[in-house]
Design a protein around this motif. Sequence first.
Motif, mmCIF file in Angstrom:
data_model
loop_
_atom_site.group_PDB
_atom_site.id
_atom_site.type_symbol
_atom_site.label_atom_id
_atom_site.label_comp_id
_atom_site.label_asym_id
_atom_site.label_seq_id
_atom_site.Cartn_x
_atom_site.Cartn_y
_atom_site.Cartn_z
ATOM 1 N N TYR A 185 77.523 72.369 -37.763
ATOM 2 C CA TYR A 185 76.440 73.342 -37.863
ATOM 3 C C TYR A 185 75.367 72.779 -38.800
ATOM 4 N N LEU A 186 74.127 73.116 -38.511
ATOM 5 C CA LEU A 186 73.017 72.616 -39.322
ATOM 6 C C LEU A 186 71.902 73.644 -39.331
ATOM 7 N N GLY A 187 71.514 74.097 -40.522
ATOM 8 C CA GLY A 187 70.385 74.999 -40.641
ATOM 9 C C GLY A 187 69.075 74.259 -40.400
ATOM 10 N N VAL A 188 68.156 74.906 -39.715
ATOM 11 C CA VAL A 188 66.832 74.350 -39.427
ATOM 12 C C VAL A 188 65.804 75.453 -39.644
ATOM 13 N N LEU A 189 64.520 75.081 -39.618
ATOM 14 C CA LEU A 189 63.488 76.070 -39.888
ATOM 15 C C LEU A 189 63.531 77.238 -38.917
ATOM 16 N N GLY A 190 63.966 76.992 -37.692
ATOM 17 C CA GLY A 190 64.058 78.069 -36.709
ATOM 18 C C GLY A 190 65.292 78.919 -36.831
ATOM 19 N N GLY A 191 66.335 78.444 -37.519
ATOM 20 C CA GLY A 191 67.576 79.209 -37.626
ATOM 21 C C GLY A 191 68.763 78.316 -37.895
ATOM 22 N N VAL A 192 69.592 78.087 -36.869
ATOM 23 C CA VAL A 192 70.785 77.257 -37.034
ATOM 24 C C VAL A 192 71.090 76.561 -35.701
ATOM 25 N N THR A 193 71.525 75.310 -35.775
ATOM 26 C CA THR A 193 71.942 74.549 -34.601
ATOM 27 C C THR A 193 73.451 74.328 -34.662
ATOM 28 N N ARG A 194 74.030 74.026 -33.477
ATOM 29 C CA ARG A 194 75.477 73.873 -33.374
ATOM 30 C C ARG A 194 75.793 72.744 -32.424
ATOM 31 N N PHE A 195 76.727 71.858 -32.809
ATOM 32 C CA PHE A 195 77.135 70.725 -31.990
ATOM 33 C C PHE A 195 78.649 70.801 -31.833
ATOM 34 N N GLU A 196 79.107 71.130 -30.638
ATOM 35 C CA GLU A 196 80.535 71.279 -30.384
ATOM 36 C C GLU A 196 81.064 70.090 -29.604
ATOM 37 N N PRO A 197 82.086 69.398 -30.110
ATOM 38 C CA PRO A 197 82.637 68.244 -29.379
ATOM 39 C C PRO A 197 83.160 68.665 -28.013
ATOM 40 N N ARG A 198 82.946 67.807 -27.026
ATOM 41 C CA ARG A 198 83.489 68.068 -25.697
ATOM 42 C C ARG A 198 84.964 67.740 -25.683
#
Length: 508
Positions: free
Chosen positions: A495-508
């Motif tokens: 998870y990573l906070g960004v100016l727009g909100g939060v992003t998420r990277f889930e391993p396949r």
Amino acid sequence: MRNLRVRIADRRPGAGRATLAAIVTVISLGAPATASAQTPGEPSSPIPSVGDELFAPFEGSPAAADPLRAPRTPRHPFMAPNGLSNIHVDAYQTDTNTWAGPLGRSDADSAYFNRECASITFDSRGRLVTICVGLDRPVLAMLDPETLDTLAAYELPPRTPGAGSNPFTDFSGGGYFYLDRRDRAIAPTTERHILVIGQTGGAQNPGFELKRDLDVSGSLAADDKIISALPDWRGRIWFATTQGVVGWVERRSGEVHKKELGEPIGNSFAVDEKGAVYIVTDAALYRFRAKRGRVATQWRKRYANTGETPPGQTQAGSGTTPTVMAGGRAVAITDNADPQNIVVVRSAAKPRGRRVICREPVFREGSSATDQSLIGAGRSLIAENNFGYSISATQFGGSTARGLQRVDVNRRLTGCRTIWRSRERAPSAVPKLSLKSGLVYTYTKPERSDGTDPWYLTALDFDTGRTRWKRLAGTGLGFNNNYAPITIARGGTIYLGVLGGVTRFEPR
């Protein structure tokens, strides 16, 4: 949570046109009615991204896990488990996770809040507990780890920037908080209080409730701000302020004990199981402890300082939170020389031998700055170059100076040397290391002549510094992380906070 609303007429005198333009652009992300910030119960919507089709979603090749060994960081008795409790993973502030991160291809998504959810923790049910900071106020939020929907929200006091302060580089009043062993968020506020906020409603109807209000405002100047709060091993809640006041609050009585250093503080701090509290000011690195109702200074070590604030840093001093390393035997920061140095000192109150173990230059003269805590794994340290970062400098194809660098201290703790240098451009992320994967995770943005702004989750090999792969997060200002950290959850999702909100990277 509320939509972020700021009038251009509210601009502070002297604010630069580029910064104002960036603020207006951030606000304009929320122009469509369907892209409003969430309130509990509303489904999340993604951060607006324009131009993703121009870039490959994945570059490089998946990596094989290459586990590393490092001394165990002790579990703090008053904090949530290591990796779940605060922005820098544990009480030593190592930015090192014992569990795996993604090894390659992952699915990326995001949630739009029109505020940055930077510091992310995880409660005992695996839900995200974060403080999302906007220009109006910080908001404590509980997010679903799969959908990023808001499950609960608690508004903290409004932001009260002082004269000349920049809302995008002011981390007081919510930028640093921690989750305790009872799933309670302990958060300093803009009103110089420390709030203990518990959870209600269980799994079906979660909410937040104020459990305790520790008022330290009577011990501080009216224009001072609490930058961070953490407990020591006895449960006393320590705090540090931007004007250089260090103190602690008695756990039961709420009595406040303080010491005025007269030296600005711009970062969080570290604590260890021996009762030590390590704080860096714009002048020196300190070791404190509580002693008979007072803040006792056990040692103070000055560091080299040009006295200037390099572009990309938020203060004219060390940009790092102290990192306890080498099994607790040493503590490391960067100084503010040109070029900057990683400085490693013996942590003991009365060390055998010299206090300073080594100084190792990082990055190039004239383009050296970091505003991130060092990764600390055993005797290894990793620094990231943030020279040149600002919101406006990373728009329209712009980026920052290159560089991440690994420095190792020798076995006898008598010196150190550089192991590798990376040429990646990581404008302002707090990088993380996974011991189980053997990968360093950061957030990069290449320089581009076509004016586009893609942002990437990027993995480096810990042994060699070689870039293994990059995963596109999104394109445009909404995906600028603006000093927020990489956060690795159990199971490998990032998870990573960004100016727009939060992003998420889930391993396949």
